[in-house]
Structures are given as C-alpha cells and as structure tokens.
Design a protein around this motif. Structure first.
Motif, PDB file in Angstrom:
ATOM      1  N   ASP A  42       0.859  -1.190  -0.080  1.00 25.55           N
ATOM      2  CA  ASP A  42      -0.172  -0.079   0.060  1.00 25.55           C
ATOM      3  C   ASP A  42       0.861   1.211  -0.134  1.00 25.55           C
ATOM      4  O   ASP A  42       0.436   2.237  -0.665  1.00 25.55           O
ATOM      5  N   ILE A  43       1.813   1.407   0.662  1.00 32.69           N
ATOM      6  CA  ILE A  43       2.610   2.432   0.776  1.00 32.69           C
ATOM      7  C   ILE A  43       3.400   2.591  -0.475  1.00 32.69           C
ATOM      8  O   ILE A  43       3.633   3.922  -0.945  1.00 32.69           O
ATOM      9  N   LEU A  44       4.119   1.619  -1.056  1.00 36.53           N
ATOM     10  CA  LEU A  44       4.739   1.403  -2.048  1.00 36.53           C
ATOM     11  C   LEU A  44       3.667   2.147  -3.517  1.00 36.53           C
ATOM     12  O   LEU A  44       3.950   3.031  -4.170  1.00 36.53           O
ATOM     13  N   ASN A  45       2.392   1.461  -3.627  1.00 34.56           N
ATOM     14  CA  ASN A  45       1.611   2.125  -4.449  1.00 34.56           C
ATOM     15  C   ASN A  45       1.044   3.558  -4.236  1.00 34.56           C
ATOM     16  O   ASN A  45       1.058   4.346  -5.241  1.00 34.56           O
ATOM     17  N   MET A  70       9.724  -3.698 -14.566  1.00 35.76           N
ATOM     18  CA  MET A  70      10.280  -4.621 -15.457  1.00 35.76           C
ATOM     19  C   MET A  70      10.904  -5.799 -14.679  1.00 35.76           C
ATOM     20  O   MET A  70      11.326  -6.681 -14.849  1.00 35.76           O
ATOM     21  N   ASN A  71      10.502  -5.983 -13.183  1.00 33.93           N
ATOM     22  CA  ASN A  71      10.766  -7.095 -12.339  1.00 33.93           C
ATOM     23  C   ASN A  71      11.903  -7.071 -11.864  1.00 33.93           C
ATOM     24  O   ASN A  71      12.620  -8.206 -11.760  1.00 33.93           O
ATOM     25  N   LYS A  72      12.671  -5.994 -12.101  1.00 39.65           N
ATOM     26  CA  LYS A  72      14.039  -5.934 -11.413  1.00 39.65           C
ATOM     27  C   LYS A  72      14.037  -5.321 -10.296  1.00 39.65           C
ATOM     28  O   LYS A  72      13.325  -4.532  -9.569  1.00 39.65           O
ATOM     29  N   GLU A  73      15.004  -6.108  -9.322  1.00 37.91           N
ATOM     30  CA  GLU A  73      15.127  -5.597  -7.755  1.00 37.91           C
ATOM     31  C   GLU A  73      15.672  -4.297  -7.904  1.00 37.91           C
ATOM     32  O   GLU A  73      16.756  -4.101  -8.374  1.00 37.91           O
ATOM     33  N   VAL A  74      14.848  -3.530  -7.040  1.00 34.07           N
ATOM     34  CA  VAL A  74      15.390  -2.140  -6.858  1.00 34.07           C
ATOM     35  C   VAL A  74      15.820  -1.698  -5.489  1.00 34.07           C
ATOM     36  O   VAL A  74      16.193  -0.675  -5.074  1.00 34.07           O
ATOM     37  N   GLY A  75      15.541  -2.627  -4.523  1.00 34.51           N
ATOM     38  CA  GLY A  75      15.662  -2.315  -3.257  1.00 34.51           C
ATOM     39  C   GLY A  75      15.230  -3.379  -2.140  1.00 34.51           C
ATOM     40  O   GLY A  75      14.459  -4.391  -2.501  1.00 34.51           O
ATOM     41  N   THR A  76      15.832  -3.245  -0.938  1.00 36.04           N
ATOM     42  CA  THR A  76      14.975  -4.177  -0.052  1.00 36.04           C
ATOM     43  C   THR A  76      14.640  -3.419   1.149  1.00 36.04           C
ATOM     44  O   THR A  76      15.487  -2.381   1.628  1.00 36.04           O
ATOM     45  N   VAL A  77      13.804  -3.986   2.171  1.00 34.29           N
ATOM     46  CA  VAL A  77      13.434  -3.171   3.393  1.00 34.29           C
ATOM     47  C   VAL A  77      13.653  -4.304   4.677  1.00 34.29           C
ATOM     48  O   VAL A  77      13.352  -5.476   4.354  1.00 34.29           O
ATOM     49  N   ILE A  96       5.199   0.491  10.561  1.00 34.42           N
ATOM     50  CA  ILE A  96       4.662   1.243   9.354  1.00 34.42           C
ATOM     51  C   ILE A  96       5.407   2.483   9.042  1.00 34.42           C
ATOM     52  O   ILE A  96       5.732   2.696   7.729  1.00 34.42           O
ATOM     53  N   ARG A  97       5.769   3.239   9.934  1.00 38.12           N
ATOM     54  CA  ARG A  97       6.851   4.546   9.649  1.00 38.12           C
ATOM     55  C   ARG A  97       7.963   3.999   9.083  1.00 38.12           C
ATOM     56  O   ARG A  97       8.483   4.641   7.955  1.00 38.12           O
ATOM     57  N   SER A  98       8.813   2.880   9.486  1.00 42.17           N
ATOM     58  CA  SER A  98       9.872   2.447   9.021  1.00 42.17           C
ATOM     59  C   SER A  98       9.746   2.064   7.494  1.00 42.17           C
ATOM     60  O   SER A  98      10.622   2.358   6.714  1.00 42.17           O
ATOM     61  N   LEU A  99       8.601   1.212   7.109  1.00 44.24           N
ATOM     62  CA  LEU A  99       8.340   0.852   5.921  1.00 44.24           C
ATOM     63  C   LEU A  99       8.111   1.781   5.026  1.00 44.24           C
ATOM     64  O   LEU A  99       8.809   2.185   3.912  1.00 44.24           O
ATOM     65  N   ASP A 100       7.368   2.919   5.585  1.00 44.52           N
ATOM     66  CA  ASP A 100       7.474   4.278   4.703  1.00 44.52           C
ATOM     67  C   ASP A 100       8.377   5.041   4.367  1.00 44.52           C
ATOM     68  O   ASP A 100       8.903   5.225   3.212  1.00 44.52           O
ATOM     69  N   ASP A 101       9.318   5.089   5.515  1.00 46.23           N
ATOM     70  CA  ASP A 101      10.670   5.736   5.261  1.00 46.23           C
ATOM     71  C   ASP A 101      11.595   5.076   4.148  1.00 46.23           C
ATOM     72  O   ASP A 101      12.172   5.582   3.304  1.00 46.23           O
ATOM     73  N   ILE A 103      10.744   2.797   1.813  1.00 43.81           N
ATOM     74  CA  ILE A 103      10.218   2.572   0.734  1.00 43.81           C
ATOM     75  C   ILE A 103      10.480   3.788  -0.186  1.00 43.81           C
ATOM     76  O   ILE A 103      10.799   3.809  -1.053  1.00 43.81           O
ATOM     77  N   GLN A 104      10.166   5.047   0.579  1.00 50.04           N
ATOM     78  CA  GLN A 104      10.204   6.063  -0.060  1.00 50.04           C
ATOM     79  C   GLN A 104      11.720   6.248  -0.473  1.00 50.04           C
ATOM     80  O   GLN A 104      11.831   6.998  -1.644  1.00 50.04           O
ATOM     81  N   LYS A 105      12.714   6.142   0.304  1.00 55.83           N
ATOM     82  CA  LYS A 105      14.167   6.231  -0.171  1.00 55.83           C
ATOM     83  C   LYS A 105      14.237   5.328  -1.519  1.00 55.83           C
ATOM     84  O   LYS A 105      14.909   5.804  -2.271  1.00 55.83           O
ATOM     85  N   ILE A 106      14.031   4.346  -1.466  1.00 60.07           N
ATOM     86  CA  ILE A 106      14.180   3.392  -2.668  1.00 60.07           C
ATOM     87  C   ILE A 106      13.387   4.051  -3.847  1.00 60.07           C
ATOM     88  O   ILE A 106      13.977   4.132  -5.121  1.00 60.07           O
TER      89      ILE A 106
END
Length: 110
Positions: A42-45, A70-77, A96-101, A103-106
């Motif tokens: 949801d955060i990514l979307n 393109m199904n290319k790995e762009v980051g990990t959380v 959830i805040r950590s996920l958001d932070d 994901i936003q950086k990625i």
C-alpha cells in the motif's frame, strides 16, 4: 473476504477472530506477516501513485524486496529488530513508519 489490513495488534486480533468466524484457518503470526506485506505494498502504491512495482518477501519475516515494473530488484526493506513480526507486536506504528521511510528512499533513488 475481509478487506482489513491490520495496522496494529488490536486490528490483528479483530482479523483473527473474523477469519476464525468465517472458518479460515490462520494464526496471529500469519496475519502479522500478511499485514506487513500488505502495508508495504500500500505504501509503495501510494509513493508511485499506482500499483506499478511489487513487494515480496525476500526472506520471510526478515526482509522484503521491491521489484520495479520490469521485475528488476530495486531495493530491500528490513526490520529495525530481528523480525518484522516481533517489531510489529512491540510497536506496529513504528514498523509502518519505517516501511514508509525505507520505501520512499528506494522510490526516490530508483
């Protein structure tokens, strides 16, 4: 099917009771893991203004991987502690805040 994506342990308990009432065999742990995954998606979307990338477990409960269109790995959380489920039980809002932070950086660096 319940559309609730738990964001705290009270909602996990409610979803567990709802699933059991519907005859769905599940556990608190499974609900938490799905909640982490669903909240991350949801955060990514939201960050991309649409469902263009996807999130999957890289190693269940220990790391999430983000794939671009393109199904290319762009980051990990990763969790702050040893596991997402342990962190979620202790402080779901922080997870959830950590996920958001993270994901936003990625998204910003892709």
């Amino acid at each position: 099917m319940s559309l609730l994506v738990p964001t705290n342990m009270i909602e996990v308990t409610e979803k567990l009771a709802d699933d059991k009432n519907r005859g769905i065999a599940t556990t608190e742990e499974k609900i938490i893991l799905q909640a982490v995954l669903d909240n991350a998606q949801d955060i990514l979307n939201g960050a991309l203004e649409g469902p263009y990338w996807k999130v999957n477990w890289q190693k269940e409960d220990e790391s999430l991987v983000i794939y671009d269109i393109m199904n290319k790995e762009v980051g990990t959380v990763t969790p702050a502690g040893n596991s997402f489920s342990e962190d979620f039980k202790n402080n779901a809002a922080h997870v959830i805040r950590s996920l958001d932070d993270q994901i936003q950086k990625i998204v910003n660096n892709a």
